[in-house]
Design an enzyme around this catalytic site. Structure first.
Site, PDB file in Angstrom:
ATOM      1  N   GLY A 104      23.044   3.156 -11.458  1.00 45.32           N
ATOM      2  CA  GLY A 104      23.293   4.256 -10.619  1.00 45.32           C
ATOM      3  C   GLY A 104      23.539   5.500 -11.147  1.00 45.32           C
ATOM      4  N   ALA A 110      41.624   5.495 -25.807  1.00 45.86           N
ATOM      5  CA  ALA A 110      41.305   3.993 -25.786  1.00 45.86           C
ATOM      6  C   ALA A 110      41.649   3.295 -26.701  1.00 45.86           C
ATOM      7  CB  ALA A 110      39.741   4.158 -25.452  1.00 45.86           C
ATOM      8  N   LYS A 136      33.649   1.725  -2.591  1.00 41.90           N
ATOM      9  CA  LYS A 136      34.736   1.465  -1.515  1.00 41.90           C
ATOM     10  C   LYS A 136      34.077   0.378  -0.459  1.00 41.90           C
ATOM     11  CE  LYS A 136      33.956   5.509  -0.797  1.00 41.90           C
ATOM     12  NZ  LYS A 136      32.928   6.463  -1.219  1.00 41.90           N
ATOM     13  N   LYS A 176      38.817   3.035   2.844  1.00 43.71           N
ATOM     14  CA  LYS A 176      39.800   3.498   1.896  1.00 43.71           C
ATOM     15  C   LYS A 176      41.158   2.950   2.253  1.00 43.71           C
ATOM     16  CE  LYS A 176      36.849   7.351   0.438  1.00 43.71           C
ATOM     17  NZ  LYS A 176      37.072   8.889   0.528  1.00 43.71           N
ATOM     18  N   GLY A 205      33.219  14.150  -5.680  1.00 40.33           N
ATOM     19  CA  GLY A 205      32.536  15.045  -6.800  1.00 40.33           C
ATOM     20  C   GLY A 205      32.066  14.382  -7.915  1.00 40.33           C
TER      21      GLY A 205
END
Length: 431
Positions: free
Chosen positions: A13, A36, A109, A209, A306
């Site tokens: 995606g 990380a 979600k 949500k 966003g």
């Protein structure tokens, strides 16, 4: 000790968020690697249209047409899903990756709300991560906050503003005094609302949500079907003006509570007192409030959508995977989640705002007053304004505290009355 090899990932995606993830990984690569404990590298990408210009250089990444092959590839450590949809390709990919022992990160979600428990079960059996911080409230770290930061607390209530599109529309109507349809069109032109805005303005997105937040906060099984949903489609400018005159602002609020009466979940436009933090959450911002028995009130606020905020949440999940720092997707094993019954909303106690658009003729006020009296509703104030539409006037009632079933009884008594020009609007008042 954390593995020092690069964490190799595939992104499925490449819309707004997918492009944002790539830009974030490229811009902050050195900082991300330090946090990380090892580099995070994009190996492969996949989307429907290979030729589309996405505003980011994709030439160094392998393009994969068949995303279902990613689950079996040994050169990919984790898959990020950003295509959306509760079922279909996204769900198939999630199941394949988790069953193959491959960590899975998503911003979806709808998929988590509908299938989160079954996916968490697969992840538990395979001993891999299912991460979804970006699925709720964009860049606000509310999932991590509830699952980790507030883990020692019993949360009694979680609620907030969970949809930026609705909040933009309501706060713009409030600021400019304009009508819903006009502001919705502006939101679509600005990219805040989809061409088909139904999921947003009808409250479905916020309900997805909310059901996720409720499960995390209370340790209960996901129950999206148990959310009572009312959107903002029928809020008019006069409602916002009346609310302001009474000392409130209208916000679409998702609220969940858990207790002996059961699990209560509702998405509904509410009148929020001016002195409450949610009344000052404007534009496309999101905010979540959680009440813990030891920590007290927690308040999370930030950009809920966003490319930047959502990408930030996705990459935060990747950093956890790179560190091998992740636990159960819903903060405890699926078998430990409680199957809570749905609470009877009619027994809830509170105040409400009722708006009627009625015929401008004698006897209408008495008819409504009689209906409220017979239903046992105590009226705190009643306001009648001039013509809001041809041959009609607007009547607004604020009730004293009482059980909600009495409001429903009032509306049932008025059903079919030729005095009403339109369906009444009910908005509860946030206590």
């Amino acid at each position: 000790m954390t593995d020092q090899r690069p964490l190799r990932l595939a992104i499925v995606g490449l819309g707004t968020v997918g492009g944002g993830v790539i830009r974030l990984l490229e811009t902050n690569s050195a900082l991300i690697a330090r946090r990380a404990g090892r580099p995070i590298e994009v190996v492969a990408i996949s989307a429907r249209d290979r030729s589309k210009d996405r505003g980011v250089d994709l030439s160094s990444y392998e393009w994969v047409d068949d995303m279902t092959t990613l689950a079996a590839r040994e050169d990919i450590d984790v898959v990020i899903e950003l295509i959306g949809g509760s079922d279909g390709p996204a769900l198939t990919l999630a199941r394949q990756c988790l069953a193959a022992g491959k960590p899975f990160v998503t911003a979806n979600k709808a998929m988590i709300a509908h299938h989160g428990l079954s996916l968490a079960t697969i992840a538990e059996k395979a001993g891999v991560a299912l991460k979804y911080e970006a699925a709720v409230a964009g860049g606000i770290p509310v999932i991590k906050g509830l699952r980790e930061g507030a883990a020692a607390n019993e949360i009694s209530r979680v609620y907030g503003i969970l949809n930026g599109t609705c909040n933009y529309i309501l706060t713009t109507m409030e600021k400019d005094g304009r009508g819903f349809d006009e502001v919705l069109k502006e939101a679509q032109d600005l990219g805040y609302a989809e061409a088909d805005p139904s999921f947003d303005i009808d409250g479905v997105d916020a309900a997805h949500k909310l059901s996720i937040l409720a499960s995390l906060a209370f340790g209960t099984e996901l129950d999206f079907a148990g959310v009572n949903i009312t959107g903002i489609r029928h809020v008019i400018a006069a409602d916002i003006a009346e609310a302001a005159a009474l000392g409130f602002r209208i916000r679409l609020v998702g609220m969940a509570e858990n207790g002996p009466a059961g699990l209560f979940q509702r998405v509904h436009p509410m009148l929020v007192p001016m002195d409450h933090p949610l009344a000052h959450v404007d534009g496309s911002l999101n905010a979540v409030v959680a009440d813990g028995n030891f920590v007290g009130r927690l308040f999370f606020q930030g950009r809920g959508a966003g490319d930047g905020p959502t990408a930030s949440a996705v990459v935060a999940d990747l950093i956890d995977v790179a560190r091998d720092e992740y636990g159960d997707p819903f903060a405890m094993p699926v078998a430990s989640l409680l199957a809570q019954h749905k609470a009877d909303a009619g027994k809830r106690t509170g105040r409400a705002y009722l708006r009627f658009e009625v015929q401008d003729r004698p006897g209408v006020l008495a008819e409504i007053a009689a209906a409220t009296r017979d239903a046992g509703v105590s009226i705190e104030s009643m306001i009648q304004r001039g013509a809001n539409r041809k041959d009609g006037v607007l009547m607004a009632i604020v009730t004293h505290e009482g059980q909600e079933y009495r409001i429903a009884d009032t509306l049932a008594r008025l059903a079919g009355s030729d005095s009403l020009l339109d369906a009444p609007m009910v908005m509860h008042i946030l206590d």
